[in-house]
Design a protein around this motif. Structure first.
Motif, short mmCIF file in Angstrom:
data_model
loop_
_atom_site.label_atom_id
_atom_site.label_comp_id
_atom_site.label_asym_id
_atom_site.label_seq_id
_atom_site.Cartn_x
_atom_site.Cartn_y
_atom_site.Cartn_z
N ILE A 12 -21.91 117.91 -32.95
CA ILE A 12 -20.91 117.33 -32.06
C ILE A 12 -20.91 115.81 -32.18
N GLU A 13 -22.09 115.21 -32.19
CA GLU A 13 -22.19 113.74 -32.29
C GLU A 13 -21.63 113.25 -33.62
N VAL A 14 -21.94 113.94 -34.71
CA VAL A 14 -21.44 113.54 -36.02
C VAL A 14 -19.92 113.65 -36.06
N GLU A 15 -19.39 114.75 -35.55
CA GLU A 15 -17.93 114.96 -35.59
C GLU A 15 -17.18 113.96 -34.72
N GLN A 16 -17.78 113.52 -33.62
CA GLN A 16 -17.11 112.54 -32.77
C GLN A 16 -16.92 111.21 -33.49
N LEU A 17 -17.88 110.82 -34.32
CA LEU A 17 -17.78 109.54 -35.01
C LEU A 17 -17.16 109.64 -36.40
N PHE A 18 -17.46 110.70 -37.13
CA PHE A 18 -17.09 110.77 -38.54
C PHE A 18 -16.04 111.82 -38.87
N GLY A 19 -15.68 112.65 -37.92
CA GLY A 19 -14.71 113.70 -38.19
C GLY A 19 -15.39 115.00 -38.56
N PRO A 20 -14.59 116.06 -38.74
CA PRO A 20 -15.16 117.39 -38.99
C PRO A 20 -15.76 117.52 -40.39
N LYS A 21 -16.56 118.54 -40.51
CA LYS A 21 -17.15 118.96 -41.80
C LYS A 21 -18.08 117.93 -42.41
N LYS A 22 -18.82 117.21 -41.58
CA LYS A 22 -19.81 116.27 -42.10
C LYS A 22 -21.23 116.81 -41.93
N PHE A 23 -21.39 117.85 -41.13
CA PHE A 23 -22.70 118.47 -40.93
C PHE A 23 -22.50 119.97 -40.80
N TYR A 24 -23.23 120.73 -41.59
CA TYR A 24 -23.14 122.18 -41.55
C TYR A 24 -24.39 122.76 -40.92
N HIS A 25 -24.18 123.55 -39.89
CA HIS A 25 -25.27 124.20 -39.16
C HIS A 25 -25.66 125.47 -39.92
N THR A 26 -26.82 125.44 -40.56
CA THR A 26 -27.32 126.57 -41.32
C THR A 26 -28.72 126.94 -40.85
N LEU A 27 -29.25 128.02 -41.37
CA LEU A 27 -30.62 128.41 -41.03
C LEU A 27 -31.62 127.36 -41.51
N ARG A 28 -31.35 126.75 -42.65
CA ARG A 28 -32.23 125.67 -43.14
C ARG A 28 -32.25 124.51 -42.15
N GLN A 29 -31.07 124.15 -41.65
CA GLN A 29 -31.00 123.06 -40.67
C GLN A 29 -31.76 123.43 -39.39
N GLU A 30 -31.68 124.69 -38.99
CA GLU A 30 -32.43 125.13 -37.81
C GLU A 30 -33.93 125.01 -38.06
N GLY A 31 -34.37 125.32 -39.26
CA GLY A 31 -35.78 125.15 -39.60
C GLY A 31 -36.21 123.70 -39.53
N LEU A 32 -35.36 122.81 -40.02
CA LEU A 32 -35.65 121.37 -39.94
C LEU A 32 -35.63 120.90 -38.49
N ALA A 33 -34.73 121.44 -37.70
CA ALA A 33 -34.66 121.09 -36.27
C ALA A 33 -35.96 121.52 -35.58
N GLN A 34 -36.47 122.68 -35.95
CA GLN A 34 -37.73 123.14 -35.36
C GLN A 34 -38.88 122.21 -35.76
N GLN A 35 -38.85 121.71 -36.99
CA GLN A 35 -39.86 120.74 -37.41
C GLN A 35 -39.80 119.49 -36.55
N LEU A 36 -38.59 119.02 -36.28
CA LEU A 36 -38.42 117.83 -35.44
C LEU A 36 -38.98 118.07 -34.04
N ILE A 37 -38.73 119.25 -33.51
CA ILE A 37 -39.24 119.59 -32.18
C ILE A 37 -40.76 119.64 -32.21
N ASP A 38 -41.31 120.22 -33.28
CA ASP A 38 -42.77 120.28 -33.42
C ASP A 38 -43.39 118.90 -33.58
#
Length: 97
Positions: A12-38
């Motif tokens: 949402i934050e990326v799309e507000q500034l840069f427009g659509p299709k700049k970040f794709y939510h995938t399982l890999r991204q969820e894994g990286l998100a979990q790393q950030l949380i950890d």
């Protein structure tokens, strides 16, 4: 669930500034998100940090990070002590106009 929410809110934050299709939510991204949380981020603290970076990149005309891997590496570098060479590079980079 937090990893999924982090990805959705970052998109949402990326799309507000840069427009659509700049970040794709995938399982890999969820894994990286979990790393950030950890690594100590909460969803809110990550979004606050990401917003600052996204605004800066938008002002400079640079594209947003297309992967959360950027933030994982950035967080890992924050925990490393800086050596003399790194300090000199930082001073030179900050003194350029």
């Amino acid at each position: 669930m937090d990893a999924r929410e982090l990805c959705a809110r970052y998109r949402i934050e990326v799309e507000q500034l840069f427009g659509p299709k700049k970040f794709y939510h995938t399982l890999r991204q969820e894994g990286l998100a979990q790393q950030l949380i950890d690594m100590g981020y909460t969803v809110d603290s990550f979004i606050e940090d990401a917003k600052k970076l996204l605004v800066w990149m938008h002002r400079k005309g640079r594209p947003p990070p297309f992967s959360l891997q950027y933030f994982v590496i950035r967080k890992q570098k924050q925990n490393k002590p800086i050596d003399v060479e790194g300090l000199v590079k930082k001073i030179v980079a900050n003194s350029k106009m």
